[in-house]
Design a protein around this motif. Structure first.
Motif, PDB file in Angstrom:
ATOM      1  N   GLU A  11      28.333  32.907  79.080  1.00 28.86           N
ATOM      2  CA  GLU A  11      27.100  32.175  78.776  1.00 28.86           C
ATOM      3  C   GLU A  11      26.800  31.343  80.004  1.00 28.86           C
ATOM      4  N   GLU A 160      19.194  29.941  79.622  1.00 32.42           N
ATOM      5  CA  GLU A 160      20.543  30.355  79.253  1.00 32.42           C
ATOM      6  C   GLU A 160      20.558  31.875  79.258  1.00 32.42           C
ATOM      7  N   ARG A 200      25.857  26.805  85.575  1.00 34.49           N
ATOM      8  CA  ARG A 200      27.085  26.477  84.856  1.00 34.49           C
ATOM      9  C   ARG A 200      27.484  27.668  84.003  1.00 34.49           C
ATOM     10  N   ASP A 202      30.134  29.355  81.154  1.00 34.07           N
ATOM     11  CA  ASP A 202      31.185  29.261  80.137  1.00 34.07           C
ATOM     12  C   ASP A 202      31.629  30.688  79.848  1.00 34.07           C
ATOM     13  N   ASN A 204      33.742  33.463  77.440  1.00 33.35           N
ATOM     14  CA  ASN A 204      34.344  33.763  76.136  1.00 33.35           C
ATOM     15  C   ASN A 204      35.399  34.824  76.356  1.00 33.35           C
ATOM     16  N   GLU A 219      36.545  29.766  74.058  1.00 32.23           N
ATOM     17  CA  GLU A 219      35.464  29.500  75.002  1.00 32.23           C
ATOM     18  C   GLU A 219      36.038  28.608  76.097  1.00 32.23           C
ATOM     19  N   LYS A 221      35.350  26.234  79.323  1.00 27.33           N
ATOM     20  CA  LYS A 221      34.283  25.454  79.970  1.00 27.33           C
ATOM     21  C   LYS A 221      34.827  24.697  81.173  1.00 27.33           C
ATOM     22  N   ASN A 222      33.907  23.983  81.841  1.00 24.04           N
ATOM     23  CA  ASN A 222      34.287  23.127  82.972  1.00 24.04           C
ATOM     24  C   ASN A 222      34.736  23.926  84.184  1.00 24.04           C
ATOM     25  N   THR A 254      37.469  25.636  71.875  1.00 20.72           N
ATOM     26  CA  THR A 254      36.927  25.446  73.221  1.00 20.72           C
ATOM     27  C   THR A 254      38.037  24.889  74.101  1.00 20.72           C
ATOM     28  N   ALA A 256      39.075  23.596  78.166  1.00 19.03           N
ATOM     29  CA  ALA A 256      38.538  23.170  79.467  1.00 19.03           C
ATOM     30  C   ALA A 256      39.456  23.678  80.565  1.00 19.03           C
ATOM     31  N   THR A 264      44.088  26.237  81.388  1.00 13.06           N
ATOM     32  CA  THR A 264      43.069  25.798  80.422  1.00 13.06           C
ATOM     33  C   THR A 264      43.732  24.889  79.388  1.00 13.06           C
TER      34      THR A 264
END
Lengths: 456, 108
Positions: A11, A160, A200, A202, A204, A219, A221-222, A254, A256, A264
């Protein structure tokens, strides 16, 4: 041990390159004094309403067309509710039910075994592209146990881009994102600079055994760079495999990415699973787009967006540019990739070719080896090169006319890098690098060398 | 049918509404009953209308910078500020669980 099949979907949020925000007239700019680029609507003060920015819609249509999507002539806006200090309205305006573009595809290339000469083309399906608002920024002040909120980014337009889980590893994801980045930059719909938060990603991630249903996905992120994207995904794939092989389970959560530790970390929300209570945005009618056939006769032009008009004016996408470079100049496909991968390098190459008699197939070596490696060594961009296309062309002309040897040419280039303003010809004369063609002169020199040898 | 305590608690968490007393819950129940009348209509093959604005034209604004630069005014409303930032608690403070907060909603 049964093999594992990793599955990766992405995403991607790309900040739209526009002067003002998606639903308000405040400015879009990176690094401005806090809360200086905020309108009453962005701060969610009562009595304000969203007004859609035409440029943002055009950017989304361009991007959808470039990614082979079907553009929805009617798309809708919705509210996605959640509480957070940098979301003053308590909801984000997005397109959850009917987004502006759906069902596209993106082709990207990978090197097999790190050999640029063996490239394979892959495709990832684009599920949809939707327009939505960005949130403000939260700065966490742990010492004083508080969060500082800057709303400059609140309301900036985002596209997006949702990529289906057609990828299988970090390398594929990184290549796909890189190609998307180049496309967005070519279109101008987003500057897509990850370091400035304009792009940005993300990820999955899940794993399963062949033939079995897909595993539980997490997911991630970061992720702040394309390099970290590959690392984060590969780490997460490994983590899941190890967890499952040790008899554990994967939680739908989720996580990070911690770039320092290279792993992660769970971001498990104490509040439990989010319920966004999507509802139609009551203040915005449906977004209607037109094409040549459906264009209304008596509407104000400024209020009409014509998909066909935009399609006709799309610039050459990176894949087309690469084909043209190969066709026009006879360079190898992998060369075209490198040329497009460095901002300004393709233009530099073409400029040199225009000004020199040397064949492009020979020029490319000087561009990709000599020029590019110098730039990389000194962390310079093509635009910052002390050697201009004209200077390089002059040098290559001397070489082509056989006035100097290629060894001498490299020496001259090394001198040119100092950026002292001397021309290649001046350097050749200074360092006496001219090739001698006079038979008598050559004989004299050879004789002198032989004589010296005899005397030692 | 009555709306369950779990749903009421869930709504209080999500929307931070406070049903406050039996009368508040009763008002919700009546609103749901009212909306349920829609089930009496056969809507097979009919596109739902989600806005009375559906035939209106969505106005498109030119991409010009016309507002912003009102930091002082915006911060006037802030209870606390640091330089020119709004100040918020370090994270969301969720509504305490059903048994741990003062509410007339009874746990199951």
């Amino acid at each position: 041990l049964a093999p594992w099949v990793p599955v990766v979907g992405l995403e991607i949020h790309a900040q739209i390159s526009s002067n003002s925000k998606l639903f308000s007239g405040s400015q879009v700019q990176f690094a401005a004094p806090p809360n200086s680029l905020v309108s009453f609507f962005d701060a969610s003060l009562p009595g304000t309403l969203p007004v859609l920015n035409r440029r943002c819609v055009e950017a989304a249509v361009m991007t959808g067309l470039a990614l082979n999507c079907s553009i929805n002539k009617k798309s809708l806006f919705d509210r996605k509710h959640y509480f957070y200090a940098d979301l003053p309205a308590g909801y984000q305006i997005t397109q959850q039910r009917v987004p502006i573009a759906v069902n596209g595809s993106l082709s990207y290339s990978l090197c097999i075994d790190n050999k640029m000469s063996q490239m394979v083309t892959k495709t990832v399906r684009i599920k949809q592209i939707q327009l939505e608002q960005d949130s403000g920024k939260s700065l966490h002040d742990d010492t004083r146990n508080q969060t500082l909120v800057d709303l400059n980014r609140a309301g900036v337009g985002l596209m997006e881009v949702v990529m289906e889980p057609d990828m299988c590893c970090g390398e594929e994801a990184a290549a796909a994102v890189r190609e998307l980045q180049l496309i967005l930059q070519t279109l101008g719909s987003s500057q897509a600079v990850m370091a400035e938060g304009q792009l940005r990603v993300d990820a999955n991630v899940s794993v399963h055994h062949p033939g079995e249903p897909y595993g539980v996905r997490t997911e991630v992120k970061n992720i702040n760079s394309i390099r970290f994207l590959a690392k984060a995904i590969d780490y997460e794939i490994q983590r899941q495999i190890e967890e499952l092989e040790n008899g554990g389970t994967i939680l739908n959560e989720t996580r990070a990415f911690d770039s320092k530790l290279g792993c992660t970390i769970s971001m498990r929300d104490k509040e439990g699973k989010q319920d966004y209570r999507f509802m139609p945005e009551p203040n915005l009618p449906p977004l209607i787009l037109y094409d040549a056939k459906s264009l209304p006769a008596n509407m104000n032009h400024q209020q009409v967006i014509n998909i066909d008009w935009i399609h006709e004016r799309l610039p050459d996408l990176p894949s087309v540019k690469r084909e043209k470079l190969v066709e026009q100049y006879g360079v190898l496909p992998e060369h075209s990739f490198t040329l497009l991968n460095e901002d300004g390098l393709a233009e530099f190459f073409e400029n040199v070719v225009k000004q020199t008699q040397m064949k492009p197939k020979k020029v490319i070596g000087w561009i990709l080896q000599d020029l590019l490696s110098y730039l990389k060594q000194h962390s310079l961009t093509v635009k910052e090169s002390p050697v201009s296309p004209s200077l390089l062309a002059d040098l290559l002309n001397l070489l082509e006319k056989k006035e100097i040897s290629s060894t001498a040419a490299k020496q001259v280039l090394a001198e040119l890098w100092k950026g002292e303003g001397k021309t290649p010809l001046e350097i050749v004369k200074e360092q006496k690098l001219q090739l001698l063609e006079d038979q008598k002169e050559l004989e004299q020199i050879c004789q002198a060398v032989i004589d010296r040898q005899e005397n030692e | 049918q009555n709306v369950s305590v779990e749903v009421l608690d869930h709504l209080e968490h999500l929307a931070l509404v406070d049903f406050r007393d039996a009368e508040g819950v009763e008002r919700l129940q009546k609103a749901i009953q009212f909306a349920d009348q829609l089930h009496e209509v056969n809507t097979d093959g009919v596109e739902p209308m989600d806005s009375v604005l559906e035939d209106r034209c969505l106005y498109l604004r030119e991409d010009d910078v016309t507002e912003g630069n009102c930091t002082k005014e915006l911060l006037e409303n802030a209870k606390e500020k640091v330089e020119e930032y709004f100040v918020a608690p370090p994270g969301n403070i969720p509504l305490p669980k059903l048994g741990e907060r003062e509410t007339f909603l009874q746990g199951s």
